[in-house]
Design a protein around this motif. Structure first.
Motif, PDB file in Angstrom:
ATOM      1  N   MET A   2       0.839  -1.173   0.000  1.00 40.13           N
ATOM      2  CA  MET A   2       0.000   0.000   0.000  1.00 40.13           C
ATOM      3  C   MET A   2       0.887   1.240   0.000  1.00 40.13           C
ATOM      4  N   LYS A   3       0.407   2.285  -0.678  1.00 47.68           N
ATOM      5  CA  LYS A   3       1.055   3.593  -0.662  1.00 47.68           C
ATOM      6  C   LYS A   3       0.107   4.575   0.016  1.00 47.68           C
ATOM      7  N   LEU A   4       0.640   5.323   0.977  1.00 44.39           N
ATOM      8  CA  LEU A   4      -0.167   6.231   1.784  1.00 44.39           C
ATOM      9  C   LEU A   4       0.500   7.592   1.860  1.00 44.39           C
ATOM     10  N   THR A   5      -0.272   8.633   1.571  1.00 46.58           N
ATOM     11  CA  THR A   5       0.198  10.003   1.779  1.00 46.58           C
ATOM     12  C   THR A   5      -0.319  10.487   3.119  1.00 46.58           C
ATOM     13  N   VAL A   6       0.587  10.996   3.938  1.00 44.89           N
ATOM     14  CA  VAL A   6       0.219  11.631   5.205  1.00 44.89           C
ATOM     15  C   VAL A   6       0.612  13.093   5.085  1.00 44.89           C
ATOM     16  N   ALA A   7      -0.403  13.958   5.078  1.00 39.51           N
ATOM     17  CA  ALA A   7      -0.173  15.393   5.000  1.00 39.51           C
ATOM     18  C   ALA A   7      -0.465  16.001   6.364  1.00 39.51           C
ATOM     19  N   VAL A   8       0.420  16.857   6.816  1.00 42.81           N
ATOM     20  CA  VAL A   8       0.282  17.482   8.125  1.00 42.81           C
ATOM     21  C   VAL A   8       0.141  18.978   7.894  1.00 42.81           C
ATOM     22  N   SER A   9      -1.057  19.504   8.188  1.00 43.44           N
ATOM     23  CA  SER A   9      -1.259  20.942   8.009  1.00 43.44           C
ATOM     24  C   SER A   9      -1.126  21.639   9.355  1.00 43.44           C
ATOM     25  N   GLY A  10      -1.157  22.945   9.327  1.00 41.87           N
ATOM     26  CA  GLY A  10      -0.798  23.738  10.501  1.00 41.87           C
ATOM     27  C   GLY A  10      -1.899  23.946  11.503  1.00 41.87           C
ATOM     28  N   ALA A  11      -2.330  22.897  12.133  1.00 40.36           N
ATOM     29  CA  ALA A  11      -3.324  23.008  13.200  1.00 40.36           C
ATOM     30  C   ALA A  11      -2.714  22.484  14.487  1.00 40.36           C
ATOM     31  N   SER A  12      -3.296  22.886  15.579  1.00 39.87           N
ATOM     32  CA  SER A  12      -2.844  22.394  16.871  1.00 39.87           C
ATOM     33  C   SER A  12      -2.985  20.874  16.915  1.00 39.87           C
ATOM     34  N   GLY A  13      -2.037  20.220  17.557  1.00 37.59           N
ATOM     35  CA  GLY A  13      -2.081  18.771  17.643  1.00 37.59           C
ATOM     36  C   GLY A  13      -1.315  18.070  16.547  1.00 37.59           C
ATOM     37  N   ALA A  14      -0.438  18.782  15.870  1.00 37.13           N
ATOM     38  CA  ALA A  14       0.340  18.171  14.787  1.00 37.13           C
ATOM     39  C   ALA A  14       1.209  17.016  15.294  1.00 37.13           C
ATOM     40  N   SER A  15       1.504  16.999  16.585  1.00 36.11           N
ATOM     41  CA  SER A  15       2.311  15.903  17.128  1.00 36.11           C
ATOM     42  C   SER A  15       1.579  14.556  17.022  1.00 36.11           C
ATOM     43  N   LEU A  16       0.254  14.583  16.964  1.00 33.17           N
ATOM     44  CA  LEU A  16      -0.508  13.341  16.744  1.00 33.17           C
ATOM     45  C   LEU A  16      -0.136  12.707  15.411  1.00 33.17           C
TER      46      LEU A  16
ATOM     47  N   PRO B  45      -3.132  16.860  11.423  1.00 37.90           N
ATOM     48  CA  PRO B  45      -4.471  17.420  11.492  1.00 37.90           C
ATOM     49  C   PRO B  45      -4.763  18.226  10.234  1.00 37.90           C
ATOM     50  N   CYS B  46      -6.029  18.482  10.002  1.00 39.41           N
ATOM     51  CA  CYS B  46      -6.453  19.291   8.863  1.00 39.41           C
ATOM     52  C   CYS B  46      -6.893  20.646   9.389  1.00 39.41           C
ATOM     53  N   SER B  47      -6.110  21.664   9.092  1.00 41.43           N
ATOM     54  CA  SER B  47      -6.463  23.019   9.529  1.00 41.43           C
ATOM     55  C   SER B  47      -7.727  23.477   8.808  1.00 41.43           C
ATOM     56  N   GLN B  48      -8.375  24.464   9.357  1.00 42.61           N
ATOM     57  CA  GLN B  48      -9.579  25.003   8.713  1.00 42.61           C
ATOM     58  C   GLN B  48      -9.234  25.655   7.379  1.00 42.61           C
ATOM     59  N   ASN B  49      -8.047  26.211   7.261  1.00 45.89           N
ATOM     60  CA  ASN B  49      -7.589  26.784   5.998  1.00 45.89           C
ATOM     61  C   ASN B  49      -7.459  25.693   4.936  1.00 45.89           C
ATOM     62  N   THR B  50      -6.828  24.576   5.292  1.00 53.30           N
ATOM     63  CA  THR B  50      -6.669  23.467   4.349  1.00 53.30           C
ATOM     64  C   THR B  50      -8.027  22.860   4.011  1.00 53.30           C
ATOM     65  N   LEU B  51      -8.881  22.699   5.005  1.00 51.85           N
ATOM     66  CA  LEU B  51     -10.228  22.174   4.780  1.00 51.85           C
ATOM     67  C   LEU B  51     -10.980  23.040   3.763  1.00 51.85           C
ATOM     68  N   ALA B  52     -10.926  24.356   3.942  1.00 48.72           N
ATOM     69  CA  ALA B  52     -11.628  25.270   3.037  1.00 48.72           C
ATOM     70  C   ALA B  52     -11.072  25.166   1.615  1.00 48.72           C
TER      71      ALA B  52
ATOM     72  N   PHE C 232       4.681  18.134   5.085  1.00 49.40           N
ATOM     73  CA  PHE C 232       4.441  19.014   6.224  1.00 49.40           C
ATOM     74  C   PHE C 232       4.308  20.437   5.709  1.00 49.40           C
ATOM     75  N   SER C 233       3.198  21.088   6.032  1.00 52.26           N
ATOM     76  CA  SER C 233       3.055  22.494   5.653  1.00 52.26           C
ATOM     77  C   SER C 233       4.002  23.333   6.504  1.00 52.26           C
ATOM     78  N   LYS C 234       4.271  24.526   6.042  1.00 49.75           N
ATOM     79  CA  LYS C 234       5.119  25.453   6.795  1.00 49.75           C
ATOM     80  C   LYS C 234       4.503  25.714   8.169  1.00 49.75           C
ATOM     81  N   SER C 235       3.196  25.862   8.212  1.00 49.92           N
ATOM     82  CA  SER C 235       2.499  26.109   9.487  1.00 49.92           C
ATOM     83  C   SER C 235       2.566  24.905  10.418  1.00 49.92           C
ATOM     84  N   SER C 236       2.565  23.691   9.868  1.00 46.86           N
ATOM     85  CA  SER C 236       2.656  22.502  10.728  1.00 46.86           C
ATOM     86  C   SER C 236       4.018  22.441  11.400  1.00 46.86           C
TER      87      SER C 236
END
Length: 184
Positions: free
Chosen positions: A1-15, A85-92, A33-37
């Motif tokens: 399996m190939k999996l992309t894990v994207a980390v955006s700049g929201a609180s809890g990025a350590s999860l 996590p998915c920030s509200q900016n990324t979600l939008a 990893f986004s710059k904000s993450s």
């Protein structure tokens, strides 16, 4: 399996880091990893991701500004993606089709290719715009899975709570795990 894990700049990025560390070595991982993450990880946890995954052969890390990366193309077969996590900016941006970064471009590709996507929006409470964006994406087949605890697994410590969340996200991605106590 190939999996992309994207980390955006929201609180809890350590999860996301804990999630990545639980992924079996036979799964090929593509990390963004986004710059904000990166900023959130440094501010909340004192973590710099620069050298974190150098010893893992199954991991490729891309810069978020690299929209020419392999995961930005539908012809490169990635099976699943999670934004955690998915920030509200990324979600939008995902909800309206803005693909101005590798994270949002990879999301757009996964969506058009009808591949599995899980978003873990991080906010409390959700406002009406965020809820509308989540509903829109859910109707398009995206799984919306915010970090919400299930108390039936008898978590006693923060690590137990995090393992519950990580296990649930892995369940959604059909990755075998026994990270939490299941309902009997």
């Amino acid at each position: 399996m190939k999996l992309t894990v994207a980390v955006s700049g929201a609180s809890g990025a350590s999860l996301a880091l804990k999630f990545i560390n639980q992924i079996p070595k036979d799964i090929e991982l593509f990390l963004v990893f986004s710059k904000s993450s990166k900023k959130a990880l440094k501010l909340e946890n004192g973590i710099k991701i620069k050298d974190m995954f150098k010893n893992r052969e199954n991991i490729t890390i891309f810069k978020d500004k690299n929209i020419g990366a392999s995961i930005a193309s539908g012809s490169f077969k990635v099976d699943k993606m999670i934004i955690l996590p998915c920030s509200q900016n990324t979600l939008a941006k995902c909800a309206v089709g803005i693909a101005d970064s590798l994270i949002t471009r990879a999301f757009s590709v996964m969506l058009k290719e009808n591949r599995e996507i899980v978003l873990s929006p991080r906010e409390l409470p959700f406002n009406s715009i965020s809820l509308e964006n989540m509903l829109k994406l859910s109707k398009l087949g995206v799984t919306i899975a915010p970090p919400i605890l299930g108390y039936y697994s008898s978590q006693q410590k923060l690590e137990d709570m995090e393992n519950f969340l990580i296990g649930k996200w892995m369940d959604l991605l059909k990755i075998e795990n026994n990270l939490y106590k299941r309902w009997k």
